[in-house]
Design a protein around this motif. Structure first.
Motif, mmCIF file in Angstrom:
data_model
loop_
_atom_site.group_PDB
_atom_site.id
_atom_site.type_symbol
_atom_site.label_atom_id
_atom_site.label_comp_id
_atom_site.label_asym_id
_atom_site.label_seq_id
_atom_site.Cartn_x
_atom_site.Cartn_y
_atom_site.Cartn_z
ATOM 1 N N GLY A 234 0.802 -1.183 0.000
ATOM 2 C CA GLY A 234 0.000 0.000 0.000
ATOM 3 C C GLY A 234 0.855 1.262 0.000
ATOM 4 O O GLY A 234 0.582 2.213 -0.723
ATOM 5 N N ASN A 235 1.898 1.267 0.848
ATOM 6 C CA ASN A 235 2.770 2.435 0.907
ATOM 7 C C ASN A 235 3.489 2.639 -0.421
ATOM 8 O O ASN A 235 3.604 3.771 -0.904
ATOM 9 N N ARG A 236 3.942 1.550 -1.029
ATOM 10 C CA ARG A 236 4.652 1.657 -2.307
ATOM 11 C C ARG A 236 3.714 2.176 -3.391
ATOM 12 O O ARG A 236 4.089 3.031 -4.193
ATOM 13 N N GLY B 202 2.344 5.010 8.061
ATOM 14 C CA GLY B 202 2.813 3.694 8.463
ATOM 15 C C GLY B 202 3.024 3.654 9.958
ATOM 16 O O GLY B 202 3.349 4.663 10.584
ATOM 17 N N MET B 203 2.788 2.486 10.512
ATOM 18 C CA MET B 203 2.996 2.271 11.944
ATOM 19 C C MET B 203 4.041 1.179 12.086
ATOM 20 O O MET B 203 3.736 -0.003 11.978
ATOM 21 N N ALA C 170 -5.830 -6.784 -6.195
ATOM 22 C CA ALA C 170 -6.141 -5.528 -5.504
ATOM 23 C C ALA C 170 -7.546 -5.068 -5.856
ATOM 24 O O ALA C 170 -8.276 -4.568 -4.992
ATOM 25 N N GLU C 171 -7.947 -5.267 -7.097
ATOM 26 C CA GLU C 171 -9.285 -4.863 -7.526
ATOM 27 C C GLU C 171 -10.361 -5.646 -6.777
ATOM 28 O O GLU C 171 -11.369 -5.078 -6.347
ATOM 29 N N GLU C 172 -10.154 -6.953 -6.599
ATOM 30 C CA GLU C 172 -11.118 -7.766 -5.859
ATOM 31 C C GLU C 172 -11.177 -7.340 -4.398
ATOM 32 O O GLU C 172 -12.259 -7.285 -3.804
ATOM 33 N N ALA C 173 -10.033 -7.039 -3.813
ATOM 34 C CA ALA C 173 -10.011 -6.582 -2.415
ATOM 35 C C ALA C 173 -10.772 -5.264 -2.289
ATOM 36 O O ALA C 173 -11.581 -5.086 -1.372
#
Length: 147
Positions: free
Chosen positions: A1-3, A14-15, A121-124
């Motif tokens: 996600g960060n990338r 970010g944690m 990613a699209e399904e998520a």
């Protein structure tokens, strides 16, 4: 996600946690949005306070710890319901046989509705959007707002 956010020119938080074998936090986190913790429990608490969904990718013991914490707290209604998406059905089904847990009576069949599988990613993203649509009886507006 960060990338992904970084590559798209966006910002992401970010944690991180201080670990003896990691030298630095994820380099794709926006620096002013990087929060570092000493204790896993406090980090998980902060994640859960802010998360509108949990998307888990194949991972190790830390991933399992976070996943089972969210599943348990959701199952027992100690936290508000949020979409839980497991990316990579083959990995997760080989790792955790939820049907065996149901067969042994240690979870109810309805507990298998606490999460969804996705391959992309699209399904998520579709699963998360569907969870917050008015058409999803599993996640009512009251549950999503923190009941």
């Amino acid at each position: 996600g960060n990338r992904g956010a970084f590559d798209a020119g966006g910002r992401s938080m970010g944690m991180s946690i201080f670990l003896p074998f990691e030298e630095a936090p994820n380099p794709y986190i926006t620096p002013e949005l990087c929060f570092q913790f000493h204790y896993f429990a406090i980090r998980k608490m902060h994640f859960l306070m802010r998360a509108v969904a949990l998307v888990s990718f194949p991972g190790g013991l830390g991933t399992l710890d976070e996943l089972f914490e969210v599943l348990t707290l959701t199952q027992t209604r100690k936290i508000r319901r949020r979409p839980i998406v497991l990316v990579g059905r083959d990995f997760w089904q080989r790792l955790i046989d939820f049907d065996v847990l149901v067969e042994h009576g240690v979870i109810s069949p309805e507990d298998k509705n606490l999460f969804h599988y996705a391959e992309t990613a699209e399904e998520a993203w579709d699963a998360i959007k569907a969870a917050y649509s008015g058409d999803n009886p599993a996640l009512t507006a009251r549950q999503l707002k923190g009941n």
